[in-house]
Design an enzyme around this catalytic site. Structure first.
Site, short mmCIF file in Angstrom:
data_model
loop_
_atom_site.label_atom_id
_atom_site.label_comp_id
_atom_site.label_asym_id
_atom_site.label_seq_id
_atom_site.Cartn_x
_atom_site.Cartn_y
_atom_site.Cartn_z
N SER A 187 49.45 42.60 37.06
CA SER A 187 48.81 41.30 37.25
C SER A 187 47.68 41.45 38.27
CB SER A 187 49.85 40.27 37.66
OG SER A 187 49.35 38.96 37.56
N GLU A 318 52.33 37.75 27.03
CA GLU A 318 52.08 37.55 28.46
C GLU A 318 52.12 36.08 28.88
OE1 GLU A 318 51.42 39.66 30.97
OE2 GLU A 318 50.85 41.56 30.05
N HIS A 416 54.83 37.79 30.76
CA HIS A 416 54.19 38.34 31.95
C HIS A 416 55.23 38.77 32.98
CE1 HIS A 416 50.73 38.84 34.59
NE2 HIS A 416 51.32 38.13 35.54
#
Length: 504
Positions: A187, A318, A416
């Site tokens: 991320s 995600e 995610h």
């Protein structure tokens, strides 16, 4: 049982746990209080005697994240520029893996349980996790308002560079080989990795990179970052150039205004980003600066990371974990408007909607949104980064994490950050249970963790537990799909990917 090493600033006492040498809260730069708050990281003074490194250090100030991630938060404070080391043998010369945490550049830390480096150390890798400045302390671009803080918009990136410099100078004392350093992150951590690939000052500090779920399309231009900084100063009632007033702002005041601005940028029609694409991250690396001359993807395209070996990719769904919150409010009209804005015209938006829906005939509007945003924010940038780096290094590999959690009726899917507990082989951690349930497949963790270990050790993620994994190429785009049975895919979702040509 204790263990001791000597580094450039003094002696450290760590602990030995299950045969591993562990050092926590090791400072790599000076505290960020007083005049250091917006400056590039300053050298750490040496200490006398033996410094205790058996307890975690302070982290950068932040708001709590939803449990169990980062909750309860460790103590935050000025002495937050510290790192943690796991080593199997302090007398060896082993490859090094430096992990940069995510959290949208305003949250997270290197001490979260999911990032426990013991599994890497047990596999012959010296693992390092770092803390760096977040939010306004790390990414408030004051250059146009206070020239003495010209580097403030990238203070967090400079912290990471300082940590990597510390690794070069000191990791041999922990059994690490400074010539074999791989950086990785997910991320905002993956975006940090790409920023380091682009930053001239980071050249020579690492030889391999693993940007996960965050590629090189991040960053804010200096022009826009200066507007955001101006809004912060206005809310603090600090006039440009009034250094005394800025120095008088407490960390608590700065943090409160940071939260206000983060909320402001998420409001419809916010003009803080001017003509740039809106982002929920008001504080992130600033390009058009000495630290980042251009946006990371452009620098990488132009050869800023020549010869760096890269392993990159994303999870299959995600954005689903973020889109779930929109499930009850997202309508077909809102979806059509979103795709029109994303693809630049009603005609292109409709064509994209038809294609995404054809592949997901029973999907609700929020699920279509999740698929589009997954591609826009994660999948397409990862592909573009791989393609860009391929021009300057043949050693590029791509993956996709496909294992989907069945918890909460499968609402999160392969979302995610789900892959983190598999990469670190920490399925016993409460965060793993929260996202994966009690029966997360160890076989997926074995396949993924060993691939990361193999890449750190050899520069190639291939190992006996997965199918043959060729290097990246733009013809058939081989991609390792990690699942209960891992498979090698080719040109995944090619028709949807083609929609993004000229868009992103």
């Amino acid at each position: 049982m204790n263990t001791q090493v000597n580094i450039s600033t003094g002696a450290l006492r760590g602990s030995i746990e299950n045969g591993l040498h562990i050092f926590k809260g090791v400072p790599y730069a000076a505290p960020i209080d007083g005049p250091n708050r917006f400056r590039a990281p300053q050298p750490r003074e040496s200490w006398s005697g033996v410094r205790d490194a058996t307890q975690i250090g302070l982290i950068s100030r932040q708001a709590p994240m939803p449990p169990p991630f980062g909750s309860p938060l460790p103590d935050a404070g000025a002495d937050c520029l510290n790192l943690n080391v796991w080593s199997p043998d302090v007398n060896a010369s082993l490859p090094v893996f430096v992990w940069i945490h995510g959290g949208a550049f305003y949250g997270g830390s290197g001490v979260e349980a999911v990032y426990d480096g013991a599994s890497f150390a047990r596999n012959g890798v010296v693992c390092v996790t770092i803390n760096y400045r977040l939010g306004a302390q790390g990414f408030l671009h004051l250059a146009d308002h206070f020239p003495e803080f010209a580097e403030s918009g990238n203070a967090g990136i400079l912290d990471q560079i300082a940590a990597l410099t510390w690794v070069q100078q000191n990791i041999a004392a922990f059994g690490g080989d400074p010539s074999r350093v791989t950086i990785g992150g997910e991320s905002a951590g993956g975006m940090s990795v790409s920023s380091l690939m682009a930053a001239p000052q980071a050249k020579g500090l690492f030889t391999q990179a693993i940007p996960q779920s965050g590629a090189g399309h991040n960053g804010i231009s200096a022009k826009t970052a200066s507007v955001i900084a101006g809004e912060v100063l206005r809310r603090l009632d600090v006039k440009p150039g009034d250094s005394a007033a800025l120095a008088g702002v407490s960390d608590e005041q700065l943090f409160e205004v940071q939260l206000e601005v983060l909320e402001l940028v998420m409001m419809p029609n916010s003009d803080l980003f001017q003509d740039e694409a809106p982002s929920i991250m008001a504080f992130q690396p600033t390009y058009g600066t000495a630290v980042l001359p251009v946006q990371p993807i452009e620098a990488i395209e132009n050869g800023s990371a020549v010869g760096i070996k890269v392993l990159t990719g994303a999870t299959m769904q995600e954005f689903l974990v973020f889109a779930v919150a929109m499930a009850g409010m997202m309508s077909e009209d809102m979806l059509a408007a979103q795709l029109t804005a994303t693809f630049g015209s009603a005609e292109k938006g409709q064509a994209a909607l038809e294609l995404y829906r054809a592949h997901r005939p029973s999907a609700l509007p929020f699920q279509i949104t999740a698929a589009v945003e997954t591609d826009r924010m994660f999948i397409v940038p990862a592909r573009r980064l791989a393609d860009a780096q391929l021009k300057h290094s043949p050693d590029v590999w791509m993956y996709r994490f496909d294992w989907a959690s069945l918890l909460y009726d499968g609402a999160f899917g392969a979302c995610h950050a789900l892959e983190l507990v598999f990469v670190f082989n920490n399925l016993h951690d409460p965060a793993a249970t929260y996202m994966c349930g009690d029966n997360a497949p160890q076989g997926v963790a074995d396949a993924m963790h060993q691939a990361w270990v193999a890449f750190v050790k050899t520069g190639n993620p291939q190992h006996a537990g997965i199918p043959s994994w060729p290097r990246h190429n733009t013809d058939d785009r081989p991609t390792m799909q990690f699942n209960t049975t891992s498979t090698l895919g080719h040109n995944l979702n090619a028709d949807e990917m083609a929609l993004w040509d000229g868009v992103l």
